[in-house]
Design a protein around this motif. Structure first.
Motif, PDB file in Angstrom:
ATOM      1  N   PHE A   1       0.858  -1.187   0.000  1.00  0.00           N
ATOM      2  CA  PHE A   1       0.000   0.000   0.000  1.00  0.00           C
ATOM      3  C   PHE A   1       0.894   1.237   0.000  1.00  0.00           C
ATOM      4  CE2 PHE A   1      -2.842   3.221   1.603  1.00  0.00           C
ATOM      5  CZ  PHE A   1      -4.111   2.824   1.200  1.00  0.00           C
ATOM      6  N   ARG A   2       0.682   2.109  -0.978  1.00  0.00           N
ATOM      7  CA  ARG A   2       1.473   3.342  -1.077  1.00  0.00           C
ATOM      8  C   ARG A   2       0.820   4.449  -0.255  1.00  0.00           C
ATOM      9  NH1 ARG A   2       3.549   6.355  -6.650  1.00  0.00           N
ATOM     10  NH2 ARG A   2       4.643   8.079  -5.605  1.00  0.00           N
ATOM     11  N   PHE A   3       1.616   5.028   0.642  1.00  0.00           N
ATOM     12  CA  PHE A   3       1.113   6.113   1.498  1.00  0.00           C
ATOM     13  C   PHE A   3       2.233   7.113   1.748  1.00  0.00           C
ATOM     14  CE2 PHE A   3       0.408   7.891   5.817  1.00  0.00           C
ATOM     15  CZ  PHE A   3      -0.790   8.544   5.570  1.00  0.00           C
ATOM     16  N   LYS A   4       2.008   8.345   1.321  1.00  0.00           N
ATOM     17  CA  LYS A   4       3.002   9.415   1.466  1.00  0.00           C
ATOM     18  C   LYS A   4       4.339   8.970   0.872  1.00  0.00           C
ATOM     19  CE  LYS A   4       0.828  11.646   5.462  1.00  0.00           C
ATOM     20  NZ  LYS A   4       1.012  12.099   6.858  1.00  0.00           N
ATOM     21  N   ASN A   5       5.385   8.940   1.703  1.00  0.00           N
ATOM     22  CA  ASN A   5       6.728   8.629   1.196  1.00  0.00           C
ATOM     23  C   ASN A   5       7.129   7.178   1.418  1.00  0.00           C
ATOM     24  OD1 ASN A   5       6.996   8.730   3.994  1.00  0.00           O
ATOM     25  ND2 ASN A   5       9.090   9.521   3.902  1.00  0.00           N
ATOM     26  N   ARG A   6       6.142   6.302   1.665  1.00  0.00           N
ATOM     27  CA  ARG A   6       6.493   4.915   1.971  1.00  0.00           C
ATOM     28  C   ARG A   6       5.601   3.916   1.258  1.00  0.00           C
ATOM     29  NH1 ARG A   6       6.520   3.969   8.066  1.00  0.00           N
ATOM     30  NH2 ARG A   6       7.574   5.984   8.009  1.00  0.00           N
ATOM     31  N   LEU A   7       6.137   2.705   1.147  1.00  0.00           N
ATOM     32  CA  LEU A   7       5.382   1.576   0.648  1.00  0.00           C
ATOM     33  C   LEU A   7       5.258   0.590   1.801  1.00  0.00           C
ATOM     34  CD1 LEU A   7       4.141   0.570  -2.092  1.00  0.00           C
ATOM     35  CD2 LEU A   7       6.164  -0.892  -2.297  1.00  0.00           C
ATOM     36  N   VAL A   8       4.018   0.274   2.173  1.00  0.00           N
ATOM     37  CA  VAL A   8       3.746  -0.556   3.343  1.00  0.00           C
ATOM     38  C   VAL A   8       3.345  -1.955   2.892  1.00  0.00           C
ATOM     39  CG1 VAL A   8       2.467  -0.700   5.512  1.00  0.00           C
ATOM     40  CG2 VAL A   8       2.862   1.535   4.455  1.00  0.00           C
ATOM     41  N   ASN A   9       3.853  -2.968   3.586  1.00  0.00           N
ATOM     42  CA  ASN A   9       3.540  -4.361   3.260  1.00  0.00           C
ATOM     43  C   ASN A   9       2.819  -5.019   4.446  1.00  0.00           C
ATOM     44  OD1 ASN A   9       5.365  -7.438   3.180  1.00  0.00           O
ATOM     45  ND2 ASN A   9       3.531  -6.972   2.004  1.00  0.00           N
ATOM     46  N   PRO A  10       1.490  -4.909   4.489  1.00  0.00           N
ATOM     47  CA  PRO A  10       0.750  -5.513   5.606  1.00  0.00           C
ATOM     48  C   PRO A  10       0.642  -7.033   5.527  1.00  0.00           C
ATOM     49  CG  PRO A  10      -0.538  -3.792   4.471  1.00  0.00           C
ATOM     50  CD  PRO A  10       0.600  -4.160   3.599  1.00  0.00           C
ATOM     51  N   TRP A  11       0.650  -7.593   4.291  1.00  0.00           N
ATOM     52  CA  TRP A  11       0.429  -9.041   4.133  1.00  0.00           C
ATOM     53  C   TRP A  11       1.403  -9.612   3.100  1.00  0.00           C
ATOM     54  CZ3 TRP A  11      -3.789  -5.578   3.530  1.00  0.00           C
ATOM     55  CH2 TRP A  11      -4.603  -5.467   4.666  1.00  0.00           C
ATOM     56  N   ALA A  12       2.067 -10.693   3.482  1.00  0.00           N
ATOM     57  CA  ALA A  12       2.949 -11.413   2.568  1.00  0.00           C
ATOM     58  C   ALA A  12       2.902 -12.892   2.920  1.00  0.00           C
ATOM     59  CB  ALA A  12       4.381 -10.893   2.654  1.00  0.00           C
ATOM     60  N   SER A  13       2.947 -13.747   1.913  1.00  0.00           N
ATOM     61  CA  SER A  13       2.886 -15.195   2.130  1.00  0.00           C
ATOM     62  C   SER A  13       3.674 -15.914   1.046  1.00  0.00           C
ATOM     63  CB  SER A  13       1.434 -15.694   2.107  1.00  0.00           C
ATOM     64  OG  SER A  13       0.736 -15.325   3.282  1.00  0.00           O
ATOM     65  N   SER A  14       4.096 -17.126   1.383  1.00  0.00           N
ATOM     66  CA  SER A  14       4.729 -17.991   0.388  1.00  0.00           C
ATOM     67  C   SER A  14       4.343 -19.436   0.686  1.00  0.00           C
ATOM     68  CB  SER A  14       6.253 -17.836   0.413  1.00  0.00           C
ATOM     69  OG  SER A  14       6.782 -18.246   1.661  1.00  0.00           O
ATOM     70  N   LEU A  15       4.374 -20.266  -0.333  1.00  0.00           N
ATOM     71  CA  LEU A  15       4.031 -21.672  -0.175  1.00  0.00           C
ATOM     72  C   LEU A  15       5.279 -22.469   0.206  1.00  0.00           C
ATOM     73  CD1 LEU A  15       1.591 -22.213  -3.178  1.00  0.00           C
ATOM     74  CD2 LEU A  15       1.070 -21.589  -0.810  1.00  0.00           C
ATOM     75  N   ARG A  16       5.114 -23.356   1.169  1.00  0.00           N
ATOM     76  CA  ARG A  16       6.257 -24.075   1.733  1.00  0.00           C
ATOM     77  C   ARG A  16       7.027 -24.867   0.701  1.00  0.00           C
ATOM     78  NH1 ARG A  16       3.388 -26.404   7.276  1.00  0.00           N
ATOM     79  NH2 ARG A  16       3.179 -24.374   8.329  1.00  0.00           N
ATOM     80  N   GLN A  17       6.327 -25.469  -0.254  1.00  0.00           N
ATOM     81  CA  GLN A  17       7.002 -26.362  -1.198  1.00  0.00           C
ATOM     82  C   GLN A  17       7.947 -25.627  -2.142  1.00  0.00           C
ATOM     83  OE1 GLN A  17       3.682 -25.768  -1.124  1.00  0.00           O
ATOM     84  NE2 GLN A  17       2.694 -26.144  -3.115  1.00  0.00           N
ATOM     85  N   PHE A  18       7.835 -24.282  -2.188  1.00  0.00           N
ATOM     86  CA  PHE A  18       8.697 -23.504  -3.081  1.00  0.00           C
ATOM     87  C   PHE A  18       9.764 -22.693  -2.333  1.00  0.00           C
ATOM     88  CE2 PHE A  18       4.583 -23.704  -5.444  1.00  0.00           C
ATOM     89  CZ  PHE A  18       5.019 -24.486  -6.501  1.00  0.00           C
ATOM     90  N   ARG A  19       9.766 -22.720  -1.016  1.00  0.00           N
ATOM     91  CA  ARG A  19      10.652 -21.826  -0.269  1.00  0.00           C
ATOM     92  C   ARG A  19      12.128 -22.131  -0.462  1.00  0.00           C
ATOM     93  NH1 ARG A  19       7.011 -21.479   5.254  1.00  0.00           N
ATOM     94  NH2 ARG A  19       5.267 -20.351   4.276  1.00  0.00           N
ATOM     95  N   SER A  20      12.452 -23.393  -0.767  1.00  0.00           N
ATOM     96  CA  SER A  20      13.853 -23.738  -1.012  1.00  0.00           C
ATOM     97  C   SER A  20      14.403 -23.045  -2.257  1.00  0.00           C
ATOM     98  CB  SER A  20      14.010 -25.255  -1.156  1.00  0.00           C
ATOM     99  OG  SER A  20      13.271 -25.736  -2.268  1.00  0.00           O
ATOM    100  N   LEU A  21      13.495 -22.523  -3.085  1.00  0.00           N
ATOM    101  CA  LEU A  21      13.899 -21.795  -4.294  1.00  0.00           C
ATOM    102  C   LEU A  21      14.161 -20.319  -4.011  1.00  0.00           C
ATOM    103  CD1 LEU A  21      11.284 -23.323  -6.779  1.00  0.00           C
ATOM    104  CD2 LEU A  21      13.658 -24.060  -6.399  1.00  0.00           C
ATOM    105  N   ASN A  22      14.074 -19.927  -2.747  1.00  0.00           N
ATOM    106  CA  ASN A  22      14.294 -18.533  -2.323  1.00  0.00           C
ATOM    107  C   ASN A  22      13.170 -17.592  -2.778  1.00  0.00           C
ATOM    108  OD1 ASN A  22      16.592 -19.301  -1.021  1.00  0.00           O
ATOM    109  ND2 ASN A  22      18.017 -18.254  -2.399  1.00  0.00           N
ATOM    110  N   THR A  23      11.940 -18.113  -2.742  1.00  0.00           N
ATOM    111  CA  THR A  23      10.798 -17.287  -3.131  1.00  0.00           C
ATOM    112  C   THR A  23      10.626 -16.078  -2.216  1.00  0.00           C
ATOM    113  OG1 THR A  23       9.395 -18.785  -1.838  1.00  0.00           O
ATOM    114  CG2 THR A  23       9.500 -19.156  -4.215  1.00  0.00           C
ATOM    115  N   ASN A  24      10.812 -16.260  -0.912  1.00  0.00           N
ATOM    116  CA  ASN A  24      10.644 -15.144   0.014  1.00  0.00           C
ATOM    117  C   ASN A  24      11.652 -14.039  -0.242  1.00  0.00           C
ATOM    118  OD1 ASN A  24       8.387 -15.621   1.595  1.00  0.00           O
ATOM    119  ND2 ASN A  24       9.473 -16.941   3.027  1.00  0.00           N
ATOM    120  N   MET A  25      12.906 -14.427  -0.513  1.00  0.00           N
ATOM    121  CA  MET A  25      13.951 -13.427  -0.742  1.00  0.00           C
ATOM    122  C   MET A  25      13.637 -12.604  -1.991  1.00  0.00           C
ATOM    123  SD  MET A  25      15.606 -14.282   1.881  1.00  0.00           S
ATOM    124  CE  MET A  25      16.870 -13.036   1.738  1.00  0.00           C
TER     125      MET A  25
END
Length: 342
Positions: free
Chosen positions: A232-256
């Motif tokens: 969500f863009r607000f003033k001079n910042r970008l806010v990330n209230p929600w983020a998720s990843s699926l476990r079976q793909f995390r070894s591929l560095n999806t979160n990074m």
């Protein structure tokens, strides 16, 4: 000084946009989102002095089955407490709100505050607040250029981002068109964590109420959504209230790769801050975010208990929830989530 109910979005948002301490959750539009999707009653109050707003607080009469209602600023979010020109105006606002809303005869009043107002010494009809301080906000100061930002990260972090790309991950950034892909990841991850999921219409309403301010980033592996972030863009910042990843793909560095693409987006939008949202201290999400070198902002949730106060023992982690079929969890989740204020 007088207490007034504000029903005019322009009047409210003019003060919010002009106050450097206001957060994106203070915007008037969240009143419509929460009230229309989850039917909690909004009460947006301001302390007015000589015709001008001196302080404001967005409250909701939060209802739970079998429990008395509680007034919360702001349910479902980290903080949206008092924004004001002075400590005096903020205290006046809460004292009047307590009496006007008859909080004494409810479950009480919960104000989720950052560091701008210290309410620890405020007594309301002789009651001192119980203070919850286990959560902290995390923000990253941005460089003007994504390449400069990437170069500033530790070598190990850069390597993990590059490995995600070498593993064949791709990404897309856009608006409501990406909501189905994001929600597919988000709902599955919430079920796997044992947490009831927000309703799909919650996110649809955000896009409707805040056109141009909400965006989604999705990471794909061979065309399959593997991770997603809602920003969500607000003033001079970008806010990330929600983020998720699926476990079976995390070894591929999806979160990074997901977090890098959100940070890269913020740089390309010429913003100054990437807000990673809240984390409980020492939780796994907190340790993950620490890799990016964020600044910590303590959050204080103040609760003045009313005469009818009974703690619901709220939690977003419900072990049996993990065993539900995904379709059942997606139907039942929003009906439970609406009554969990976290």
């Amino acid at each position: 000084m007088q207490l007034k109910v504000i029903d005019h979005p322009c009047v409210w948002d003019r003060f919010v946009m002009g106050n450097p301490d206001a957060a994106f959750t203070h915007l008037f539009g969240w009143r419509r989102v929460i009230a229309s999707v989850y039917q909690h009653k909004p009460v947006y109050l301001a302390a007015v002095e000589k015709g001008s707003i001196a302080a404001l607080v967005p409250l909701f009469r939060f209802s739970r089955p079998f429990y008395p209602p509680e007034y919360i600023s702001l349910p479902f979010f980290d903080h949206a407490g008092i924004v004001g020109k002075s400590q005096k105006a903020g205290q006046f606002l809460l004292e009047k709100a307590w009496k006007t809303l008859d909080c004494k005869n409810s479950a009480g009043l919960n104000v989720r505050q950052d560091t701008n107002f210290d309410l620890s010494g405020l007594t309301l009809t002789g009651r001192r607040p119980k203070i919850f301080t286990e959560k902290t906000g995390l923000t990253i100061a941005l460089a003007p250029d994504p390449r400069q930002m990437l170069a500033a990260f530790p070598a190990k972090l850069r390597s993990q981002i590059n490995k995600g790309i070498k593993n064949g991950l791709t990404w897309d950034i856009g608006g409501a068109k990406l909501l189905p892909a994001f929600y597919k990841v988000f709902a599955r991850n919430m079920r796997d964590l044992g947490s009831p999921v927000h309703a799909l219409c919650f996110f649809k309403t955000i896009f409707s109420v805040f056109p141009g301010q909400a965006l989604i980033c999705v990471i794909y592996h061979r065309g399959i959504p593997a991770a997603g972030g809602f920003v969500f863009r607000f003033k001079n910042r970008l806010v990330n209230p929600w983020a998720s990843s699926l476990r079976q793909f995390r070894s591929l560095n999806t979160n990074m790769l997901l977090y890098w693409q959100m940070i890269r987006l913020a740089c390309n939008l010429n913003l100054d801050i990437f807000d990673m949202g809240r984390s409980s201290k020492d939780a796994s999400t907190f340790r993950f975010k620490q890799q990016w070198g964020p600044q910590q902002t303590p959050l204080s949730w103040y609760t003045w208990a009313g005469d009818r106060h009974r703690s619901p023992g709220e939690t977003l982690s419900i072990s049996p929830w993990q065993k539900l079929p995904l379709g059942v969890a997606n139907i039942a989740g929003p009906r439970v989530r609406k009554h969990i204020s976290l």
